[in-house]
Each structure stands twice: as C-alpha cells, then as structure tokens.
Design an enzyme around this catalytic site. Structure first.
Site, short mmCIF file in Angstrom:
data_model
loop_
_atom_site.label_atom_id
_atom_site.label_comp_id
_atom_site.label_asym_id
_atom_site.label_seq_id
_atom_site.Cartn_x
_atom_site.Cartn_y
_atom_site.Cartn_z
N SER A 251 45.34 15.83 10.83
CA SER A 251 46.04 16.07 9.60
C SER A 251 45.78 16.01 8.80
O SER A 251 43.65 16.50 8.87
CB SER A 251 47.42 16.14 10.67
OG SER A 251 48.38 16.84 9.18
N LYS A 255 40.93 15.49 8.34
CA LYS A 255 39.87 16.19 7.18
C LYS A 255 39.03 15.13 7.23
O LYS A 255 38.07 15.31 6.98
CB LYS A 255 41.09 16.92 5.85
CG LYS A 255 41.91 18.15 6.65
CD LYS A 255 42.66 18.42 5.17
CE LYS A 255 44.06 18.80 5.41
NZ LYS A 255 44.61 20.04 6.62
N TRP A 342 50.44 26.58 11.40
CA TRP A 342 49.81 26.39 9.95
C TRP A 342 48.32 25.79 10.00
O TRP A 342 47.71 25.79 9.19
CB TRP A 342 50.77 24.94 9.49
CG TRP A 342 50.35 24.82 8.37
CD1 TRP A 342 50.58 23.42 7.52
CD2 TRP A 342 50.69 25.64 7.09
NE1 TRP A 342 50.37 23.34 6.78
CE2 TRP A 342 50.63 24.88 6.37
CE3 TRP A 342 51.18 26.73 6.84
CZ2 TRP A 342 50.81 25.20 4.98
CZ3 TRP A 342 51.80 27.55 5.22
CH2 TRP A 342 50.58 26.85 4.30
N HIS A 393 52.79 19.91 15.93
CA HIS A 393 51.91 19.62 15.50
C HIS A 393 52.21 18.28 14.81
O HIS A 393 52.41 16.61 14.43
CB HIS A 393 52.25 19.70 13.73
CG HIS A 393 51.43 19.02 12.91
ND1 HIS A 393 49.50 19.18 12.31
CD2 HIS A 393 51.36 18.41 11.50
CE1 HIS A 393 49.08 18.74 11.53
NE2 HIS A 393 49.60 18.00 11.31
#
Ligand code: GTR
Length: 413
Positions: A251, A255, A342, A393
C-alpha cells in the site's frame, strides 16, 4: 460481457493499441462493496474513459531503440518523477553509523540469526536514529539474499521476539525458504502525519526550515531513503548478498518501495503489493483512488507539485508504467488483490504490461495488456512477475510465498 477499451500510446507507436480485458474481472460484490466504502469514485470497467499514455521509450529522434540508450532516458524519467511526483531526496548524511542493539545467533529455535541494529545518521549537528531488524537463515551457508519490508503497520507486525507472528512479515516462512528477511518502521523515518517535516529524517537535513520548495521530499521519499540506509548496512553484513536485496512494501509502503527502487539501483528486486494510486496503478486510468483524493487526504506523502495534477492526470509528463520501468533491467514484481478495487488491480497490471518495451530491450517477452491472469495464478515473464490474490487490501503469507517463488526463479535460491 467483456468490453474492450482503447488505449492509444502517444508518439512512437503507430495507431491505437486495443487493450482487451484479460483473465480477471472484478466481482459485482467487490464493486458494490467498493462503491459503498468509498463512494464517488469509478469502479466500473465499462466506465473507464479512453486515455493516452506517454511512450515510455520517448518520442522523436531520441526515442530509445537499444539498451545502451536506456540509461539517459531513465535519468530523464527519474528527474520528472522527482520534480512532479515524489520530490527530491538527499544522499547520505554527513556521517552514518550502525550500532548493534541485539544479536542472537540462535533465534527461532536455532533456525536463524537475529540482529537488531540502530542506523545512526548525523548531519549538521543533528542526529537521527532508527532501528532495523534482520533474521538470517542458519540453514543456508554463505551469503544469502534478503527481503527488506518497509513496514507501514504497527511494530507488532515485525516483532523481533516472535511472541507475535504476523503474516505481514512471515519470518519463519521466509527463513524456511532460505531467505533473510529484514524490516524498518516507516514512521521512524518520517511520521505518517503532519509531523513528517518536524520529526524524522526531513528535520535531520532541513532543521526547522519553514519554507520548503514544491519539489521537496516528503514522507514516501523519506521512507525509501531509510531503505537505502538499511541497504548501506546490509552491504557491511558478512552473511548478506548485497547484490540480491529485495525492497518490499504494501500500500503506501508499496508506493515508497517503488520509489526506493527507482532512486537506488542497488535494489536488485522491487516489489509492490497493493500500492495503487501513486504506486503501481496508472494515474490516467480513472478507476478507484485519484490523484486529487490522495493529495487532499495525504498531503504529506507527495511533493507539493503533484497537487498541480489534481483532476488533471492527463497533463502529467509521466505515468506510473514509467516508474515501474525505472526498475529495468532489474527484477520487478507487482501484486494486487481481487477485492482491493480502490487500488485498481487492473491499472496495476496494465502499468506492468506497459513496461514491456523497456524490458524487451533485454530480450524479455512482452506482457500484453490482455495477459492479466485470473486470481491466484502468478504470471512470471523474465524479470517481471505479477499476481492478483483472492481477497482484500493486505499483505499475506500467500503474497510473500509468490515473492519467494519469483526470487527462486531469478536464481536466488
Ligand atoms: C489509503 C490510501 C491508499 C493506500 C492505503 C494504505 O487510505 O488511499 O492510497 O495507501 O491508504 O496505505 O493502506
């Protein structure tokens, strides 16, 4: 009914490339759940408008046609991401020291050696320290490859005592696979809140400076900077093969891991798990989270310049396939989860697919936009791997086992 979406590659390539949808499709339940959870965003594949991606190889007479030409193109793309997306991070501090906090050669009932080390940076009279935790398998001789996690969850997920065992950092399983595993706590580098600038390594370099340029480094870049300092330490470790260090993040940590791998070419394998917007997912693809939303909810993650593209992803001089391409010719793995709309799983896959012209310079087979595999069916093509796991997630033992499988295929074990 499957819908084909037109994706036009700007420059270089003749005509439109039609991207049919591959093996995976979001379930109606996942779409309904995402719509209820974060309303006001698009989760319908059929409603993704056509978009035009910048050509990763460049345009015109300077368009890259050989691997010898890639480093210059790579440097130019890296500069664009520094300036417009992640900000510019500094190099090493004035001095860097590693202080052993704890060693235990017989951790995990003798299966591994544990080390806890403080990474101590001194710069302009200020000091910063953060801890890294490392388990090295005793069952494998010589120097071993290591997976370094940027932990964005509570420290209990990387418990060095192993009283708490979390699938987020499955030490026992990775040691069993013959890999060393390490972690740092991202909040130790830069708090994941408004204190990002007043505590942590940004303060180490900038002191109490109030005015920061719009291309200044922010939390994601600071977390990746920490990964590079851990790599500095790993280079000194007699049991670690520093030419085989993987950086892993989930997540927001994903990044940061991608950006760490872009900024520091010593990472031989870069792994993004559910990294989504501002990570692996294509920004121009309107699905799930948007640049505008991420910049308003997490203003401390990206350079201020990134907010200029709120609602205007098509004006970005880059897209996220170009971030992934910065990993070439090193190894890259992207993981998604089927209910994590998402983060736009298909956008993460397409981003990986659109690195193909770069990896092809080293002879790797093309991953086509319609090659997206069904759930729980990893796809490995040369230096690149991808899977979409059933579920939400999260970073799970399943994900880690695929990372280990990929490393095995790279000849790491
Ligand atoms: C969300 C954010 C995502 C992702 C996630 C996480 O709220 O919108 O981009 O980073 O947090 O880090 O878990």
């Amino acid at each position: 009914m499957r819908v084909a979406i037109g994706v036009l590659m700007a420059g270089g390539l003749a005509g439109a490339v039609l991207a049919a949808q591959g093996g995976w499709a979001a379930s109606p339940e996942a779409v309904a759940e995402a719509s209820a959870g974060q309303p006001g965003f698009n989760y319908e594949e059929s409603r993704v408008p056509p978009y035009t991606l910048p050509d990763v190889l460049g345009q015109g007479p300077n368009r890259v046609t050989s691997r010898e030409q890639w480093p210059a193109r790579r440097a130019a793309i890296l500069e664009l991401f520094r300036e417009h997306v992640y900000g510019r991070r500094p190099g090493r501090p004035d001095s860097l020291d590693f202080e052993v906090i704890e060693t235990n050669g017989k951790a995990l009932d003798g299966a591994a050696a544990l080390q806890r080390v403080a990474v101590v940076s001194r710069h302009r009279g200020r000091e910063h320290r953060f801890e890294t935790i490392l388990f090295v398998p005793n069952g494998r001789s010589g120097q071993v490859p290591v997976f370094l996690l940027l932990n964005n969850r509570p420290p209990s997920n990387t418990d060095p005592t192993r009283a708490t065992k979390s699938p987020f950092w499955p030490v026992e399983e990775m040691i069993g696979r013959g890999y060393a595993i390490a972690a740092l706590q991202v909040g130790d580098l830069a708090p994941d809140n408004a204190k990002t600038f007043t505590e942590g390594v940004i303060r180490l370099f900038e002191g109490d400076a109030q005015q920061r340029p719009a291309n200044a480094w922010m939390a994601l870049a600071a977390w990746g900077w920490g990964a590079s300092r851990v790599l500095d330490y790993l280079e000194t470790h007699p049991r670690i093969d520093a030419s085989r260090v993987a950086v892993v993040g989930h997540s927001r940590g994903g990044k940061a891991a991608l950006w760490a791998g872009a900024e520091d070419e010593r990472f031989a394998l870069v792994i993004s798990n559910d990294s989504g917007e501002g990570g692996a997912a294509l920004a121009r693809r309107d699905f799930g989270e948007t640049i505008e939303r991420i910049n308003s909810v997490f203003p401390h993650w990206f350079a201020d310049n990134y907010a200029r593209f709120n609602g205007r992803p098509h004006d970005l001089p880059v897209d996220q396939h170009m971030l992934l391409a910065l990993v070439a010719p090193r190894a890259l793995y992207v993981a998604s989860a089927s209910d994590d709309l998402w983060a736009d799983p298909r956008g993460e896959f397409l981003s990986l697919a659109h690195t193909s012209p770069v990896f092809a310079l080293w002879g790797d087979r093309v991953i086509a936009p319609d090659d997206m595999p069904p759930v729980d069916t990893p796809l490995i093509v040369g230096r690149r791997g991808y899977h979409i796991r059933t579920g939400g997630h999260d970073l799970t033992t399943y994900d880690w086992m695929q990372f280990a499988n990929f490393a095995d295929q790279l000849g790491w074990n």
